[in-house]
Design a protein around this motif. Structure first.
Motif, short mmCIF file in Angstrom:
data_model
loop_
_atom_site.label_atom_id
_atom_site.label_comp_id
_atom_site.label_asym_id
_atom_site.label_seq_id
_atom_site.Cartn_x
_atom_site.Cartn_y
_atom_site.Cartn_z
N ARG A 128 0.85 -1.19 0.00
CA ARG A 128 0.00 0.00 0.00
C ARG A 128 0.88 1.24 0.00
NH1 ARG A 128 -5.24 -1.34 0.82
NH2 ARG A 128 -5.76 0.86 0.99
N GLY A 133 -0.04 4.86 0.85
CA GLY A 133 -1.19 5.62 1.33
C GLY A 133 -2.42 4.74 1.21
N ASP A 134 -3.45 5.23 0.57
CA ASP A 134 -4.65 4.43 0.34
C ASP A 134 -4.60 3.65 -0.97
OD1 ASP A 134 -5.82 5.25 2.71
OD2 ASP A 134 -6.70 7.04 1.79
N ARG A 178 6.35 10.49 -3.28
CA ARG A 178 5.07 10.66 -3.97
C ARG A 178 4.98 9.90 -5.29
NH1 ARG A 178 3.59 16.52 -5.67
NH2 ARG A 178 2.17 15.38 -7.06
N LYS A 209 -2.28 10.57 -2.06
CA LYS A 209 -1.56 10.08 -0.88
C LYS A 209 -1.38 11.23 0.09
CE LYS A 209 2.85 8.11 0.57
NZ LYS A 209 4.24 7.80 0.17
N ARG A 210 -1.60 10.99 1.38
CA ARG A 210 -1.41 12.00 2.39
C ARG A 210 -0.01 11.89 2.98
NH1 ARG A 210 -6.54 9.99 3.11
NH2 ARG A 210 -5.79 8.49 4.67
N ASN A 211 0.47 12.97 3.55
CA ASN A 211 1.80 13.00 4.18
C ASN A 211 2.87 12.59 3.20
OD1 ASN A 211 0.58 13.70 6.69
ND2 ASN A 211 0.20 11.52 7.10
N ALA A 212 2.74 13.09 1.98
CA ALA A 212 3.68 12.69 0.94
C ALA A 212 5.07 13.22 1.18
CB ALA A 212 3.19 13.19 -0.42
#
Length: 422
Positions: A183, A185-186, A212, A418-421
């Motif tokens: 995975r 991120g999501d 990223r 994606k968060r917190n890339a």
């Protein structure tokens, strides 16, 4: 004094002959001629006595009278044929019978030849010469069969050893894929690799470029077997996800931060390496893609590999790519970059030609139409469950037969930025 069962001019290379007749006079007449011709001669006065001698010292020839008390010639011949021996015994029946039904009876009993009594010396010698030729041919066949059996045993031992090595090689090849699923991120990457034999020429994988971006690749080396598998192992090192400094798609930029070559540059570099360094007749198809985990933007190069497809969130399917030439065929080959965008819920599916060219028993290929149906039927499944469903559909299409080519795939499912890339 020399007896009638001894040879005048012994020759160890001549056949052993057993004369069987209840008439001592007839035996002596035959033995005298056979001794003059240099054969090893023994005699018996009945069928049972002859069988005992055959068991103790199997003769090459048996010359037996037909009419004998107790056990006649055909019965003796039948018993002689039932005995176990290492080589063939040539059986001649002496008879005054000439009717076809009598000859058939003798042949059914196992006789090879017939001589009419009284026996002509010239005819007997000619029949023995013919029998010797047959026995020599039979012995040559026995020797060749023995050599063939020995060779087959050696080959079987080598095959068993090679088979064991190939099984281990398949395990090692499977180990080239360090992760089948990850995975980001999501979003999620899932891999499928199913060699058609012990080892194959397909390779799939992924590697992070930075926080990223992720690189995806699918390779199909020409041919099958050990040579193709060795090539995939070499290519796996070139696209390593665990060692950025050895990954030819990456380069170290400013402040020691790694960046990636454009997809078409990766294909060109692999092409040059294959032709200049590896120097093999083997070539391969390639699909290499760079995916932005935040924007969903995809850049890819298609070098002879089947067209990748995008399944949108609404279930619709579209093919992308530009075809292109395989890697390792021509120097200075150029490759074209293709770009597209994934939205939340979309997925990118990259397959080998083992999927699209999977054949039904009547020779019809799965093709893009079958792939689209599979995507539609399994759109509710995710990750490895989806790949297992695709494999199941292929098995059903092939009606449970072994796949004729390696089956491999890369599935990228984009579920939003994606968060917190950073």
């Amino acid at each position: 004094m020399q007896t009638h069962s001894q040879k005048t001019n012994p020759d160890s290379n001549r056949p052993n002959i057993l004369v069987v007749d209840d008439s001592r006079l007839q035996r002596r007449i035959l033995c005298a001629s056979l001794n003059r011709w240099g054969f090893n001669v023994d005699e018996a006065g009945s069928g049972p006595e002859a069988l005992e001698k055959c068991a103790a010292n199997p003769p090459d020839f048996v010359i037996s009278d037909w009419m004998m008390p107790g056990m006649n010639g055909p019965d003796f011949c039948q018993a002689f044929r039932a005995m176990e021996r290492d080589s063939y015994g040539y059986f001649i029946l002496l008879t005054s019978k000439s009717e076809a039904v009598d000859v058939a009876q003798g042949l059914d009993a196992g006789a090879d030849d017939f001589l009419t009594k009284p026996v002509s010396g010239d005819e007997l010698r000619a029949r023995l010469n013919a029998g010797e030729r047959i026995l020599r041919m039979e012995q040559e066949l026995v020797d060749k069969n023995r050599l063939l059996s020995s060779t087959l045993e050696e080959l079987q031992a080598l095959y068993d050893s090679l088979d064991s090595d190939l099984i281990e090689a398949r395990k090692l090849q499977q180990s080239l894929i360090k992760e089948r699923n990850r995975r980001f991120g999501d979003s999620e990457v899932s891999l499928l690799l199913r060699p058609s034999g012990h080892v194959g020429g397909d390779l799939v994988g992924f590697f992070p470029i930075d926080s990223r971006r992720v690189g995806l690749f699918a390779i199909d080396v020409s041919g099958h077997g050990v040579a193709s598998a060795l090539m995939t192992a070499r290519l796996a090192g070139y696209l390593s996800g665990s060692s950025a400094d050895q990954n030819i798609a990456l380069f170290e930029g400013e402040f020691g931060i790694y960046d990636a070559l454009l997809p078409e540059q990766v294909a060109e570099r692999l092409n040059n390496l294959t032709l200049d360094e590896i120097q093999t007749e083997t070539y391969f198809t390639l699909l290499y893609a760079e995916v932005d985990l935040i924007s969903g933007h995809v850049m890819l190069v298609q070098a002879g590999h089947p067209y990748p497809v995008i399944q949108r969130a609404d279930g619709s399917v579209e093919s992308i790519g530009s075809g292109g030439m395989p890697v390792g065929l021509m120097p200075d080959a150029s490759f074209e970059r293709v770009e597209c965008d994934l939205d939340c819920g979309d997925r990118l599916f990259i397959v080998s030609d083992g999927v699209t060219e999977c054949e039904s028993p009547d020779g019809k290929m799965f093709e893009e139409e079958g792939l689209r149906k599979t995507l539609a039927n399994n759109r509710h499944l995710k990750g490895q469950e989806f790949l297992e469903a695709v494999t199941w559909d292929l098995h059903q299409y092939a009606e449970e037969r072994e796949f004729s080519d390696d089956v491999s795939a890369v599935l990228f499912e984009f579920t939003g930025p994606k968060r917190n890339a950073d």
